[in-house]
Design a protein around this motif. Structure first.
Motif, PDB file in Angstrom:
ATOM      1  N   TYR A 148      61.112  30.502 107.694  1.00 60.60           N
ATOM      2  CA  TYR A 148      61.410  30.911 106.317  1.00 60.60           C
ATOM      3  C   TYR A 148      60.995  32.353 106.037  1.00 60.60           C
ATOM      4  CZ  TYR A 148      62.312  25.982 105.319  1.00 60.60           C
ATOM      5  OH  TYR A 148      62.833  24.715 105.322  1.00 60.60           O
ATOM      6  N   ILE A 149      59.794  32.717 106.478  1.00 63.93           N
ATOM      7  CA  ILE A 149      59.245  34.015 106.096  1.00 63.93           C
ATOM      8  C   ILE A 149      59.979  35.177 106.746  1.00 63.93           C
ATOM      9  CG2 ILE A 149      57.510  34.265 107.921  1.00 63.93           C
ATOM     10  CD1 ILE A 149      56.971  34.904 104.148  1.00 63.93           C
ATOM     11  N   LYS A 150      60.605  34.951 107.890  1.00 62.67           N
ATOM     12  CA  LYS A 150      61.236  36.072 108.594  1.00 62.67           C
ATOM     13  C   LYS A 150      62.446  36.641 107.851  1.00 62.67           C
ATOM     14  CE  LYS A 150      64.119  33.199 111.630  1.00 62.67           C
ATOM     15  NZ  LYS A 150      64.378  32.811 113.044  1.00 62.67           N
ATOM     16  N   THR A 151      63.015  35.862 106.903  1.00 62.13           N
ATOM     17  CA  THR A 151      64.160  36.369 106.130  1.00 62.13           C
ATOM     18  C   THR A 151      63.752  36.731 104.707  1.00 62.13           C
ATOM     19  OG1 THR A 151      64.798  34.124 105.463  1.00 62.13           O
ATOM     20  CG2 THR A 151      65.790  34.992 107.468  1.00 62.13           C
ATOM     21  N   ALA A 152      62.452  36.889 104.487  1.00 63.54           N
ATOM     22  CA  ALA A 152      61.968  37.192 103.135  1.00 63.54           C
ATOM     23  C   ALA A 152      62.393  38.579 102.674  1.00 63.54           C
ATOM     24  CB  ALA A 152      60.449  37.083 103.097  1.00 63.54           C
ATOM     25  N   VAL A 153      62.728  38.680 101.382  1.00 60.09           N
ATOM     26  CA  VAL A 153      63.049  39.969 100.771  1.00 60.09           C
ATOM     27  C   VAL A 153      61.937  40.393  99.812  1.00 60.09           C
ATOM     28  CG1 VAL A 153      65.537  39.612 100.976  1.00 60.09           C
ATOM     29  CG2 VAL A 153      64.344  38.885  98.889  1.00 60.09           C
ATOM     30  N   LYS A 154      61.048  39.442  99.502  1.00 59.17           N
ATOM     31  CA  LYS A 154      59.937  39.720  98.587  1.00 59.17           C
ATOM     32  C   LYS A 154      58.785  38.784  98.926  1.00 59.17           C
ATOM     33  CE  LYS A 154      60.766  40.144  94.137  1.00 59.17           C
ATOM     34  NZ  LYS A 154      61.027  39.840  92.695  1.00 59.17           N
ATOM     35  N   VAL A 155      57.570  39.300  98.924  1.00 57.49           N
ATOM     36  CA  VAL A 155      56.378  38.492  99.177  1.00 57.49           C
ATOM     37  C   VAL A 155      55.282  38.938  98.217  1.00 57.49           C
ATOM     38  CG1 VAL A 155      54.596  37.801 100.822  1.00 57.49           C
ATOM     39  CG2 VAL A 155      56.926  38.210 101.626  1.00 57.49           C
ATOM     40  N   LYS A 156      54.579  37.969  97.628  1.00 54.75           N
ATOM     41  CA  LYS A 156      53.452  38.292  96.751  1.00 54.75           C
ATOM     42  C   LYS A 156      52.310  37.314  97.003  1.00 54.75           C
ATOM     43  CE  LYS A 156      55.960  40.352  92.829  1.00 54.75           C
ATOM     44  NZ  LYS A 156      56.224  40.235  91.368  1.00 54.75           N
ATOM     45  N   PHE A 157      51.101  37.824  96.968  1.00 55.84           N
ATOM     46  CA  PHE A 157      49.912  36.988  97.006  1.00 55.84           C
ATOM     47  C   PHE A 157      49.481  36.739  95.561  1.00 55.84           C
ATOM     48  CE2 PHE A 157      48.772  39.047 101.307  1.00 55.84           C
ATOM     49  CZ  PHE A 157      49.622  38.171 101.954  1.00 55.84           C
ATOM     50  N   LYS A 158      49.404  35.469  95.181  1.00 57.92           N
ATOM     51  CA  LYS A 158      49.110  35.132  93.796  1.00 57.92           C
ATOM     52  C   LYS A 158      47.764  34.413  93.682  1.00 57.92           C
ATOM     53  CE  LYS A 158      51.538  35.788  90.955  1.00 57.92           C
ATOM     54  NZ  LYS A 158      51.727  36.976  90.104  1.00 57.92           N
ATOM     55  N   SER A 159      47.082  34.682  92.568  1.00 58.86           N
ATOM     56  CA  SER A 159      45.807  34.032  92.293  1.00 58.86           C
ATOM     57  C   SER A 159      45.642  33.896  90.785  1.00 58.86           C
ATOM     58  CB  SER A 159      44.645  34.836  92.881  1.00 58.86           C
ATOM     59  OG  SER A 159      43.416  34.198  92.619  1.00 58.86           O
ATOM     60  N   SER A 160      45.423  32.668  90.342  1.00 57.61           N
ATOM     61  CA  SER A 160      45.239  32.416  88.914  1.00 57.61           C
ATOM     62  C   SER A 160      43.757  32.508  88.555  1.00 57.61           C
ATOM     63  CB  SER A 160      45.773  31.036  88.546  1.00 57.61           C
ATOM     64  OG  SER A 160      45.448  30.715  87.218  1.00 57.61           O
ATOM     65  N   PHE A 164      47.798  31.179  96.210  1.00 57.52           N
ATOM     66  CA  PHE A 164      48.996  30.727  96.922  1.00 57.52           C
ATOM     67  C   PHE A 164      49.866  31.933  97.264  1.00 57.52           C
ATOM     68  CE2 PHE A 164      49.940  30.619  92.417  1.00 57.52           C
ATOM     69  CZ  PHE A 164      51.236  31.099  92.302  1.00 57.52           C
ATOM     70  N   VAL A 165      50.799  31.719  98.167  1.00 54.95           N
ATOM     71  CA  VAL A 165      51.721  32.767  98.605  1.00 54.95           C
ATOM     72  C   VAL A 165      53.104  32.460  98.033  1.00 54.95           C
ATOM     73  CG1 VAL A 165      52.781  33.920 100.578  1.00 54.95           C
ATOM     74  CG2 VAL A 165      50.425  33.076 100.749  1.00 54.95           C
ATOM     75  N   TYR A 166      53.690  33.448  97.412  1.00 58.60           N
ATOM     76  CA  TYR A 166      55.057  33.317  96.898  1.00 58.60           C
ATOM     77  C   TYR A 166      55.964  34.248  97.689  1.00 58.60           C
ATOM     78  CZ  TYR A 166      59.010  34.973  94.108  1.00 58.60           C
ATOM     79  OH  TYR A 166      60.251  35.376  93.714  1.00 58.60           O
ATOM     80  N   PHE A 167      57.125  33.753  98.072  1.00 63.10           N
ATOM     81  CA  PHE A 167      58.092  34.661  98.711  1.00 63.10           C
ATOM     82  C   PHE A 167      59.523  34.218  98.407  1.00 63.10           C
ATOM     83  CE2 PHE A 167      56.884  31.509 101.888  1.00 63.10           C
ATOM     84  CZ  PHE A 167      58.088  31.125 102.474  1.00 63.10           C
ATOM     85  N   ARG A 168      60.396  35.202  98.417  1.00 68.20           N
ATOM     86  CA  ARG A 168      61.826  35.013  98.147  1.00 68.20           C
ATOM     87  C   ARG A 168      62.596  35.317  99.433  1.00 68.20           C
ATOM     88  NH1 ARG A 168      64.177  37.635  92.834  1.00 68.20           N
ATOM     89  NH2 ARG A 168      63.310  35.656  92.063  1.00 68.20           N
TER      90      ARG A 168
END
Length: 256
Positions: A74-86, A247-251
């Motif tokens: 999944y990650i190899k085709t990512a166009v956006k990645v963000k590290f998120k923390s609440s 958590f890690v968010y990616f598109r």
């Protein structure tokens, strides 16, 4: 006379041999059998414990390998990645729900979450990778890592796959020196130690406290987010239970 005494002794010895084992001999035999039996039970217990330890470590190794293979797809085709923390959520479910609300209420169309599999107007699919403790009573330090995909119909994330028996994951986003336009998604996974897996060790001082770990990464050549924030993220049961808020968010591009 001597001949008669010798004959009498021989008859007495034969009679004694026919009487069978003496009480002392019987006690000695029972004692030996008891010792052999206790040693056998101890050997069986040790063998059973070793088998459990080897099996659990093997499961951890397979878990890490499974996570590595699936995540890379999944990650190899990512166009956006963000590290998120609440900073306000007390558990990972609330942290992700806050993120969904934040994204979909943003006036910037590009920030809104996308689901190209069910909405023809979307170009991408959004995912989150997070952790939770599946068995807090028996295994409070063992994390299950889950990848979930955004579902526009339910306005929530649905599980894609889950991998158990991982203790910690560390993530890094780095620029590639050889290719400035590419981002390296770097991560390290640690499994549980033998000591944490089996707390019934015969001698805790001899228990193996080493971890099985794998360092891996994926080069992302499709990143379109020019404001991508480089940095690192830890998800573990240590350091204030970061699995509750990080958590890690990616598109990614649509998978067909």
């Amino acid at each position: 006379m001597n001949t008669k005494l010798s004959a009498i002794r021989r008859i007495g010895q034969k009679a004694k041999s026919k009487r069978g084992a003496t009480l002392v001999e019987l006690i000695a035999t029972v004692a030996i059998l008891a010792i052999v039996s206790s040693l056998s039970f101890q050997a069986i217990f040790i063998a059973s414990e070793e088998y459990q330890r080897a099996t659990k470590i093997s499961e951890c190794q397979r878990s890490i390998s499974l996570m590595q293979r699936n995540l890379d797809k999944y990650i190899k085709t990512a166009v956006k990645v963000k590290f998120k923390s609440s900073v306000t959520a007390t558990n990972i479910t609330d942290a992700i729900n806050e993120f969904v609300t934040e994204c979909n209420n943003d006036p910037d169309t590009d920030t809104k979450l996308q689901d190209a599999d069910s909405d023809a107007n979307d170009k991408y699919c959004d995912y989150v990778l997070y952790a939770f403790v599946a068995d807090p009573v028996n295994a409070p330090d063992a994390l299950s890592f889950r990848l979930s995909k955004y579902n526009k119909g339910s306005n929530s994330f649905d599980a894609i796959f889950t991998v158990d028996n991982i203790k910690e994951m560390n993530f890094d986003l780095k620029l590639m020196n050889s290719s400035p336009d590419s981002i390296l998604f770097d991560y390290t996974m640690n499994s549980m130690t033998n000591f944490e897996i089996i707390n019934k060790s015969i001698d805790n001082n001899l228990a193996d406290k080493s971890e099985y770990s794998v360092a891996a990464g994926s080069v992302m050549n499709n990143i379109t987010d020019t404001s991508i924030a480089l940095g690192s993220l830890n998800i573990s049961t240590d350091f204030g239970k970061t699995y509750n808020t990080n958590f890690v968010y990616f598109r990614t591009t649509q998978r067909r």
